[in-house]
Design an enzyme around this catalytic site. Structure first.
Site, PDB file in Angstrom:
ATOM      1  N   SER A 121      38.568  77.704  60.282  1.00  0.00           N
ATOM      2  CA  SER A 121      38.993  76.932  58.886  1.00  0.00           C
ATOM      3  C   SER A 121      38.382  77.805  57.916  1.00  0.00           C
ATOM      4  O   SER A 121      37.187  78.372  57.936  1.00  0.00           O
ATOM      5  CB  SER A 121      38.773  75.612  58.892  1.00  0.00           C
ATOM      6  OG  SER A 121      38.807  75.048  57.577  1.00  0.00           O
ATOM      7  N   SER A 122      38.962  77.994  56.756  1.00  0.00           N
ATOM      8  CA  SER A 122      38.363  78.600  55.678  1.00  0.00           C
ATOM      9  C   SER A 122      36.940  77.716  55.107  1.00  0.00           C
ATOM     10  O   SER A 122      36.107  78.164  54.236  1.00  0.00           O
ATOM     11  CB  SER A 122      39.323  78.791  54.459  1.00  0.00           C
ATOM     12  OG  SER A 122      39.902  77.808  54.037  1.00  0.00           O
ATOM     13  N   CYS A 123      36.981  76.402  55.416  1.00  0.00           N
ATOM     14  CA  CYS A 123      35.705  75.488  55.020  1.00  0.00           C
ATOM     15  C   CYS A 123      34.406  76.225  55.557  1.00  0.00           C
ATOM     16  O   CYS A 123      33.558  75.571  55.131  1.00  0.00           O
ATOM     17  CB  CYS A 123      36.041  74.181  55.372  1.00  0.00           C
ATOM     18  SG  CYS A 123      35.819  73.905  57.192  1.00  0.00           S
ATOM     19  N   TYR A 137      32.447  69.385  59.964  1.00  0.00           N
ATOM     20  CA  TYR A 137      33.500  70.061  60.429  1.00  0.00           C
ATOM     21  C   TYR A 137      33.183  71.562  60.314  1.00  0.00           C
ATOM     22  O   TYR A 137      33.462  72.267  61.407  1.00  0.00           O
ATOM     23  CB  TYR A 137      34.832  69.937  59.693  1.00  0.00           C
ATOM     24  CG  TYR A 137      35.917  70.467  60.209  1.00  0.00           C
ATOM     25  CD1 TYR A 137      36.437  70.155  61.372  1.00  0.00           C
ATOM     26  CD2 TYR A 137      36.766  71.454  59.445  1.00  0.00           C
ATOM     27  CE1 TYR A 137      37.753  71.052  61.946  1.00  0.00           C
ATOM     28  CE2 TYR A 137      37.843  72.205  59.896  1.00  0.00           C
ATOM     29  CZ  TYR A 137      38.296  71.758  61.115  1.00  0.00           C
ATOM     30  OH  TYR A 137      39.201  72.534  61.613  1.00  0.00           O
ATOM     31  N   LYS A 176      32.876  74.613  63.310  1.00  0.00           N
ATOM     32  CA  LYS A 176      33.529  75.853  63.419  1.00  0.00           C
ATOM     33  C   LYS A 176      32.833  77.088  63.212  1.00  0.00           C
ATOM     34  O   LYS A 176      33.011  78.128  64.044  1.00  0.00           O
ATOM     35  CB  LYS A 176      34.613  75.876  62.283  1.00  0.00           C
ATOM     36  CG  LYS A 176      35.700  74.917  62.465  1.00  0.00           C
ATOM     37  CD  LYS A 176      36.703  75.180  63.842  1.00  0.00           C
ATOM     38  CE  LYS A 176      37.761  74.196  64.032  1.00  0.00           C
ATOM     39  NZ  LYS A 176      38.161  74.471  65.073  1.00  0.00           N
ATOM     40  N   HIS A 213      45.928  66.302  54.989  1.00  0.00           N
ATOM     41  CA  HIS A 213      45.272  67.124  54.006  1.00  0.00           C
ATOM     42  C   HIS A 213      46.195  67.309  52.845  1.00  0.00           C
ATOM     43  O   HIS A 213      47.068  66.399  52.753  1.00  0.00           O
ATOM     44  CB  HIS A 213      45.437  68.790  54.666  1.00  0.00           C
ATOM     45  CG  HIS A 213      44.243  68.831  55.621  1.00  0.00           C
ATOM     46  ND1 HIS A 213      44.766  69.082  56.986  1.00  0.00           N
ATOM     47  CD2 HIS A 213      43.284  69.455  55.458  1.00  0.00           C
ATOM     48  CE1 HIS A 213      43.387  69.174  57.587  1.00  0.00           C
ATOM     49  NE2 HIS A 213      42.618  69.424  56.861  1.00  0.00           N
TER      50      HIS A 213
END
Length: 326
Positions: free
Chosen positions: A121-123, A150, A154, A193
């Site tokens: 994920s881009s987070c 989270y 990742k 989301h």
């Protein structure tokens, strides 16, 4: 599946008859990958629901790999959610995602899976990373607190892929998508989301005749969105063309404000009322636009414009709102 040049792995067209395991095939991303592989002629997809195989169960995961012997693995399984869910249940998002990733990758390693794609994920990137965010921004600053647990999970997945490459020489890769949306998305009020949440909120307001919709935050933060079918296309492209230890950003390279997004959703669903913003609620990261130069140089670009994708997702939601995650 592979070719070699001077003893090095060279990606090439995947064997459409090879046993292929999609972890998380019933989720939004996994189901899109399943549809894509079906269209591309893959004939031996290994699919297990959570009820059939709990990937947090290490013994069960290893037993599945021993029996099924997949040659290609795509890890799309994850516990996911929006700002509220991540803020309220960080232990769940950290622990469950770590268990899933470690179990699947350890089992794949033990049983000699050569090609594996891990989806993150881009987070994973710092809250205040320079925009657009390049892949080498990873671990250069603090994370956004509302989803840091989270994100750490990742990041650990990326590190495991890189560690396997270093220690065992296997050509595993990882991809970090931007905000995804589309069919099979999660539309529940507490865990969705932003885009599916907006679709549900505006469509229900339209149906009930509510004059006002109130959204979280200021509406000024900027986000990038990619249709999940484009994401599935990018996954197959990367598996057949890309090999490097660094994660690959997957996105459109374009963003917009949440207020602009809300206006698009309202127009698509036919909501004619007023939109208000609750600034007591968190915005999250101010901006999150991915630099997709690596992906573009590999020869892939998205094909679904955001307006068309929103229309497609609204239609799917209206047709499936009795069975969707709502």
């Amino acid at each position: 599946m592979t070719a070699t040049r001077s003893g090095e792995f060279v990606p090439t067209r995947l064997d459409r008859s090879a046993p292929t395991y999609i972890a998380g095939h019933r989720g939004m991303v996994g189901s899109a990958i399943r549809r894509k592989l079906n269209r591309e002629g893959f004939t031996d997809l290994l699919l297990r629901s959570h009820g059939e195989l709990d990937l947090t169960d290490r013994g069960a995961t290893f037993h599945f790999f021993e029996r099924a012997r997949p040659q290609l693995v795509i890890i799309a399984a994850a516990r996911v959610g929006g700002i509220l869910a991540n803020s309220e249940r960080p232990v769940d998002f950290l622990s469950e995602n770590l268990q899933i990733q470690v179990n699947v990758m350890d089992a794949a390693l033990e049983h000699g899976v050569e090609r594996l794609l891990f989806l993150g994920s881009s987070c994973i990137y710092p809250k205040y990373a320079p925009q657009p965010i390049k892949e080498d921004a990873l671990l250069t600053g603090p994370l956004e607190r509302t989803n840091d647990a989270y994100a750490i999970a990742k990041i650990a997945g990326i590190m495991q892929v890189q560690a396997v490459r270093r220690q065992y020489g296997l050509p595993w890769i990882s991809a970090m998508p931007t905000n995804l949306y589309g069919p099979e998305d999660n539309f529940t009020p507490t865990t969705s989301h932003v885009l599916p949440a907006l679709i549900r909120r505006y469509d229900e307001a339209r149906a009930s005749g509510e004059p006002v919709v109130t959204n979280w935050g200021s509406g000024t933060v900027r986000r990038e969105f990619l249709h999940v079918d484009d994401m599935a296309s990018a996954c197959l492209h990367l598996l057949e063309t890309f090999d490097a230890p660094q994660q690959v950003n997957v996105g459109t390279g374009e963003d917009l404000t949440i207020e602009e997004l809300a206006e698009m959703v309202a127009e698509v669903v036919g909501f004619k009322g007023e939109t208000r913003w609750d600034t007591t609620k968190p915005d999250g990261t101010p901006r999150k636009l991915l630099d997709v130069t690596t992906l573009q140089r590999s020869g892939w670009t998205p094909s679904i414009p955001l307006a068309d994708g929103i229309k497609d997702t609204v239609e799917w939601f209206r047709c499936h709102n009795q069975s969707a995650r709502v």
